[in-house]
Design an enzyme around this catalytic site. Structure first.
Site, PDB file in Angstrom:
ATOM      1  N   GLU A  44       0.825  -1.202   0.000  1.00 31.07           N
ATOM      2  CA  GLU A  44       0.000   0.000   0.000  1.00 31.07           C
ATOM      3  C   GLU A  44       0.866   1.261   0.000  1.00 31.07           C
ATOM      4  O   GLU A  44       1.805   1.384   0.786  1.00 31.07           O
ATOM      5  CB  GLU A  44      -0.904   0.003   1.241  1.00 31.07           C
ATOM      6  CG  GLU A  44      -1.822   1.210   1.323  1.00 31.07           C
ATOM      7  CD  GLU A  44      -2.618   1.257   2.615  1.00 31.07           C
ATOM      8  OE1 GLU A  44      -3.612   1.992   2.659  1.00 31.07           O
ATOM      9  OE2 GLU A  44      -2.237   0.562   3.584  1.00 31.07           O
ATOM     10  N   LYS A 117     -10.068   2.766  -1.795  1.00 27.80           N
ATOM     11  CA  LYS A 117     -10.190   2.192  -0.448  1.00 27.80           C
ATOM     12  C   LYS A 117     -11.511   2.611   0.187  1.00 27.80           C
ATOM     13  O   LYS A 117     -11.835   3.800   0.254  1.00 27.80           O
ATOM     14  CB  LYS A 117      -9.011   2.657   0.400  1.00 27.80           C
ATOM     15  CG  LYS A 117      -8.910   2.027   1.775  1.00 27.80           C
ATOM     16  CD  LYS A 117      -7.580   2.422   2.419  1.00 27.80           C
ATOM     17  CE  LYS A 117      -7.379   1.775   3.773  1.00 27.80           C
ATOM     18  NZ  LYS A 117      -6.029   2.060   4.318  1.00 27.80           N
ATOM     19  N   CYS A 154      -5.764  -2.673   2.641  1.00 25.60           N
ATOM     20  CA  CYS A 154      -5.414  -2.581   4.060  1.00 25.60           C
ATOM     21  C   CYS A 154      -6.618  -2.662   4.993  1.00 25.60           C
ATOM     22  O   CYS A 154      -7.123  -3.747   5.233  1.00 25.60           O
ATOM     23  CB  CYS A 154      -4.574  -1.341   4.307  1.00 25.60           C
ATOM     24  SG  CYS A 154      -3.627  -1.415   5.857  1.00 25.60           S
TER      25      CYS A 154
END
Length: 294
Positions: A44, A117, A154
């Site tokens: 990431e 995200k 993540c």
């Protein structure tokens, strides 16, 4: 995924400045391609130090458009090495509007798709809500020449709903570029509990959905700009199969390449013996859309 492929997770340090970080990523892509990797996942926000340790408006200058300069370099690397690359970029969508965005390049260098995200944390040392607008592209796998990639990022890895929706939309593999680490002040037992939880929840996503999973973390210590302690990124990148079995697992000390073969027949065989999708009670799940059932 129509045939077995070799996948690679690049566990790398990201504290050397953008030019050096990108050059290192490209060198690792080239090395993985020489080992016949077709799918290469980078950590990431691998282009920069982890700037979310503090809230600083100057850090917005790190953001870039998609497509943009780094996309051009990664696109060329995908084309030159005939590989699919999963990168994440601090995206400048418009003035004052920024995302943490996964970008997937196909073997011909084309932009196969993006994922923004969805779940954004806000914890000490991880002040991501200051920088990132929650994603608005949904949980849609990205179609590539090697199959459908269920790319998440993540903090998304803690949510079974995200993995399930990717699986229900036909993902062949779940992929999590990651930046997670320890507070050096924590006791060793607490550090181990955090690491075990992170590994366990993702292995559970693989099991629950009958899919292989790639979790690619950064490695090394990154100092905070405004306090004594930074973050020790714990590495431990791994690739598991559709029963959560480890195919590769890195340590917390070294940058490395993890390579493993992903076989679509294995996923189908597992889903035949553990038909979780068949037995889902979709008639009883309406309350999942509530924040909490009071």
């Amino acid at each position: 995924m129509k045939k077995p492929i070799i996948a690679c997770a690049v566990q790398q340090p990201c504290n050397r400045g953008r030019d050096n970080n990108l050059a290192y990523s490209i060198s690792q892509i080239e090395q993985a391609a020489r080992q016949n990797a077709e799918l290469i996942v980078l950590p990431e926000l691998h282009l920069d130090h982890y700037f979310c340790q503090s809230e600083d408006t100057d850090c917005f200058d790190l953001a870039q458009t998609i497509p943009g300069p780094s996309c051009e370099t990664l696109s060329q690397a995908a084309k030159d090495n005939k590989v699919v690359i999963v990168s994440t970029i601090f995206e400048k969508r418009a003035p004052g509007l920024y995302h943490n965005t996964a970008v997937v390049f196909d073997k011909d260098g084309s932009l196969a798709g993006t994922f923004r995200k969805m779940h954004i944390p806000d914890d000490p040392g991880f002040y991501e809500k200051f920088y990132f607008t929650p994603g608005d592209l949904g949980f849609t796998p990205i179609e590539t020449s090697i199959g459908k990639l269920g790319v998440l990022i993540c903090w998304d890895q803690w949510y079974p709903e995200a993995a399930r929706l990717m699986a229900l939309a036909g993902a062949d593999v779940l992929i999590y570029p990651t930046a997670i680490g320890w507070n050096p002040d924590d006791e060793q037992d607490e550090k181990q509990r955090q690491l075990d939880a992170w590994i366990t929840v993702q292995r559970g996503h693989a099991v629950a959905n009958g899919l292989p999973l790639i979790s690619c973390n950064r490695i090394g210590y990154e100092a905070a700009p405004d306090q004594a302690n930074g973050i020790q990124f714990w590495g431990n990148s791994f690739i598991v199969g559709p029963q959560g079995e480890f195919l590769q697992h890195a340590d917390d000390q070294h940058d490395t390449l993890l390579l493993a073969t992903l076989n679509p027949k294995r996923s189908e065989d597992v889903r035949r013996i553990w038909p979780f999708l068949r037995d889902r009670r979709i008639d009883c799940y309406a309350e999942l859309v509530k924040r909490y059932i009071d």
